[in-house]
Design an enzyme around this catalytic site. Structure first.
Site, short mmCIF file in Angstrom:
data_model
loop_
_atom_site.label_atom_id
_atom_site.label_comp_id
_atom_site.label_asym_id
_atom_site.label_seq_id
_atom_site.Cartn_x
_atom_site.Cartn_y
_atom_site.Cartn_z
N ASP A 101 0.65 -1.30 0.01
CA ASP A 101 -0.10 0.24 -0.13
C ASP A 101 0.79 1.03 -0.22
O ASP A 101 1.57 1.34 1.00
CB ASP A 101 -0.83 0.12 1.43
CG ASP A 101 -2.15 0.77 1.22
OD1 ASP A 101 -2.27 1.77 0.86
OD2 ASP A 101 -3.02 0.03 1.75
N ASP A 202 -2.68 4.73 -2.67
CA ASP A 202 -3.87 5.16 -1.87
C ASP A 202 -3.91 6.80 -1.86
O ASP A 202 -3.29 7.66 -2.61
CB ASP A 202 -3.15 5.63 -0.31
CG ASP A 202 -4.29 5.99 0.93
OD1 ASP A 202 -5.14 5.54 1.57
OD2 ASP A 202 -3.32 7.02 1.69
N GLU A 244 -6.77 3.81 -6.07
CA GLU A 244 -7.87 3.99 -4.90
C GLU A 244 -8.43 5.67 -5.46
O GLU A 244 -7.50 6.60 -5.36
CB GLU A 244 -7.93 4.28 -3.34
CG GLU A 244 -8.15 4.56 -2.98
CD GLU A 244 -8.43 5.04 -1.39
OE1 GLU A 244 -9.50 5.18 -0.50
OE2 GLU A 244 -7.63 5.95 -0.76
N HIS A 318 -11.39 -1.64 4.85
CA HIS A 318 -10.94 -1.72 5.72
C HIS A 318 -11.65 -0.56 5.95
O HIS A 318 -11.63 0.57 7.57
CB HIS A 318 -9.37 -1.24 6.41
CG HIS A 318 -8.67 -0.44 5.27
ND1 HIS A 318 -8.47 -0.37 3.54
CD2 HIS A 318 -7.83 1.30 5.92
CE1 HIS A 318 -7.81 0.88 3.43
NE2 HIS A 318 -7.57 1.73 4.06
N ASP A 319 -11.96 0.16 4.83
CA ASP A 319 -13.10 2.10 5.12
C ASP A 319 -14.36 1.36 5.21
O ASP A 319 -15.27 2.33 5.53
CB ASP A 319 -12.20 2.99 4.29
CG ASP A 319 -10.89 3.32 4.51
OD1 ASP A 319 -10.15 3.40 4.98
OD2 ASP A 319 -10.34 3.52 3.75
C1 GLC Z 1 -7.61 5.96 1.79
C2 GLC Z 1 -7.40 4.77 3.41
C3 GLC Z 1 -7.78 5.22 4.90
C4 GLC Z 1 -7.08 6.43 5.21
C5 GLC Z 1 -6.68 7.51 3.84
C6 GLC Z 1 -5.59 8.05 4.44
O1 GLC Z 1 -8.49 6.45 2.19
O2 GLC Z 1 -7.92 3.55 2.65
O3 GLC Z 1 -7.59 4.38 5.33
O4 GLC Z 1 -7.56 6.65 6.32
O5 GLC Z 1 -6.64 6.87 2.68
O6 GLC Z 1 -4.79 7.91 4.00
#
Ligand code: GLC
Ligand code: CA
Length: 562
Positions: A101, A202, A244, A318-319
């Site tokens: 990641d 990310d 993402e 995980h979010d």
């Molecule tokens: C992404 C991650 C999340 C994190 C955010 C900031 O959305 O999936 O868990 O808090 O980025 O890095």
């Protein structure tokens, strides 16, 4: 095996591990890399091809590792670089690749770049971050951070603000600075040398921010930056890369996942996951899922990217809260609903993602008190909403529905204390339903959610039509049924699912020549149809689907052997 001409990652299924919640190996209550290694056989049994590892790099853990203070080291909480190399090689023995990641939009405020940057305006690292001159208390503008409060933090020594789209401890990196970009590329090449299989990027759509214009995602230079990143790093290897992008529309998704590989392998976008949020409000303001909209949204992505892009297929990460609780049923029909949701998802075009515990039908959790929650987003929201006068009860309901800790409770391995996750005290409470929902019991039960996922994953590998076929939504306005056809060179698949806890009429099955009675199996061959997977043990009726019933039928052109 019926392999097609596609790239390996198009034929793959990715499993996401949230390391701190997966498996603890040393009794400190926190999952770690040795714990993951112990569970590789389980993942091989499931049949997945790659593991996306949420961040394990050195970090003060303000946002559970999404705040990295050293991109080229492992946080001692998880192990060390030797452990990670061992994980890569042990996974490789099982034909599993490791996806790291990459958190490139921001670093931790404890990263050396930032501690240097803070020293003075002419420090060589100062321009690695995004600063604006100002006066204490008078923010450069009214932009807010994703975790609450302003997006600007005052540094008195410099009389400047720095910009942070996430927490105060996650200062945004300045991608305008070519030196920052070069440091990042070198770091990625170093990881590639270690033999990682790919990267998840990310919040990559936020790197080209323009705070003066109040632009966070989709900034003007976004695709220029990504193309340079890809050219300088990913294109030198055979990797899976996934961006993402909460703010991706179809046109951007086509750029992110262009088949020439100029950006990433695929996009990870959330349009379908935001439909149960009140328009214009925050994720905490939830509304019932507009089911017909969900179908049309997924249809749009299926059709528009076909042949010119590639999507990730997911319900969970995980979010996000657990899908079986969110859009299924986590009570009497939990097993049926979990299998139904999996069927609908894995039947589509794209690369499926399974988030740890999803393959067991793990559910959301309801902790009694805010103290039991750990997530920075939950805690900040709780405080802010209390101050704004929301009732505590309503805030807790929002957390139960949407809080990120729903997905972060420890993996439920067995029915021993702490679900077999740790011999110590888990960093976040175990969901009390682990005595009923756990991997050990599901491995022994061929009707379990686990075995259903395993079957779906294999089915996809054996039938390239899941990868190549085009997509047609059926019964688009139906309020209960999710059904579609995949079609490729004379072969057709019908995916039909009941999204409700009621029995519903379904006209499709008869049309498809699905057999009506008990000796249907024999007859179905005469009709040229074959049942590939089904979440009930007895044959469906021709007219109705039972609660959460789901199945995939195959039909060949007349005369074709199936
Ligand atoms: C992404 C991650 C999340 C994190 C955010 C900031 O959305 O999936 O868990 O808090 O980025 O890095
Ligand atoms: Ca540990």
């Amino acid at each position: 095996m019926d392999m097609n001409s596609k790239k390996w990652w198009q034929n793959s299924v990715v499993y996401q591990i949230y390391p701190r919640s997966f498996q603890d190996s040393n009794g400190d209550g926190i999952g770690d890399i040795q714990g993951i290694i112990k569970r590789l056989d389980y993942l091989q049994e499931l049949g997945i091809d790659a593991i996306w590892l949420s961040p394990v790099c050195r970090s003060p853990q303000d946002d559970n590792g999404y705040d990295i203070s050293d991109y080229q080291d492992i946080d001692p909480m998880f192990g060390n670089l030797d452990d990670l190399e061992q994980l890569i090689s042990e996974a490789k023995k099982r034909n599993i690749r490791i996806i790291m990641d990459l958190v490139l939009n921001h670093s931790s405020d404890e990263h050396r770049w930032f501690t240097e940057a803070k020293k003075s305006k002419d420090n060589p690292y100062h321009d690695y971050y995004v600063w604006r001159d100002g006066e204490e208390g008078v923010y450069p503008n009214d932009m807010g951070s994703a975790f609450g409060g302003p997006a600007w933090e005052w540094v008195p020594e410099l009389k400047q603000y720095y910009f942070h789209q996430f927490s105060v401890k996650q200062p945004d990196l300045n991608w305008e600075n070519p030196k920052v970009r070069r440091e990042i590329y070198d770091m990625i090449l170093w990881w590639m040398d270690k033999g990682v299989g790919g990267f998840r990027l990310d919040v990559i759509d936020q790197i080209a921010k323009e705070p003066d214009l109040k632009i966070t995602n989709n900034g003007p230079r976004l695709h220029e930056f990504i193309q340079e990143l890809s050219r300088e790093t990913f294109q030198k290897g055979d990797l899976i890369t996934v961006g993402e992008a909460w703010g991706a529309d179809i046109d951007r998704a086509k750029l992110y996942s262009k088949p020439d590989g100029s950006e990433f392998s695929m996009v990870f976008q959330f349009e379908h996951m935001m439909l149960d949020q009140e328009p214009g409000k925050e994720k905490w303001d939830f509304c019932p899922l507009p089911f017909v909209k969900l179908k049309k949204c997924l249809e749009k992505w299926q059709k528009e990217l076909h042949g010119c892009g590639w999507n990730s297929l997911f319900w969970d990460n995980h979010d996000l809260p657990r899908i079986v609780s969110r859009w299924g049923n986590d009570r009497e029909y939990r097993v049926e609903a979990a299998k139904m949701l999996a069927t609908v998802l894995h039947g589509m075009e794209g690369t499926p993602y399974v988030y740890q515990g999803e393959e067991l039908g793990m559910t959301n959790v309801r902790f009694d008190s805010i103290e039991q929650y750990q997530d920075i987003e939950i805690r900040n929201m709780y405080r802010e909403r209390l101050e704004k006068g929301y009732a505590e009860k309503d805030i807790m309901e929002s957390i139960y529905a949407k809080g990120r800790d729903n997905a972060r409770t420890p993996m439920q391995w067995d029915d021993t204390e702490n679900a077999g996750f740790t011999t110590g005290t888990p960093w976040l409470g175990v969901n009390p339903n682990y005595t009923e929902i756990n991997a050990r019991s599901q491995l022994q039960d061929e009707n379990s959610v686990f075995h259903y996922y395993k079957k779906l994953i294999h089915l996809r590998k054996e039938n390239s039509i899941f990868v190549d076929g085009d997509f047609t939504l059926l019964l688009p306005e139906d309020e209960n049924i999710f059904a579609y056809v995949r079609e490729y060179e004379g072969r057709k698949l019908l995916v039909a699912a009941n999204f409700t806890d009621k029995e519903v009429e379904c006209p499709l099955l008869k049309e498809w020549g699905v057999p009506a009675d008990e000796d249907g199996a024999a007859k179905s061959r005469d009709n040229g149809v074959k049942l590939l997977i089904h979440n009930y043990n007895d044959l469906p009726s021709q007219q109705k689907l039972r609660p959460y019933e789901a199945m995939i039928w195959e039909k060949a052109e007349t005369g074709t052997e199936i």
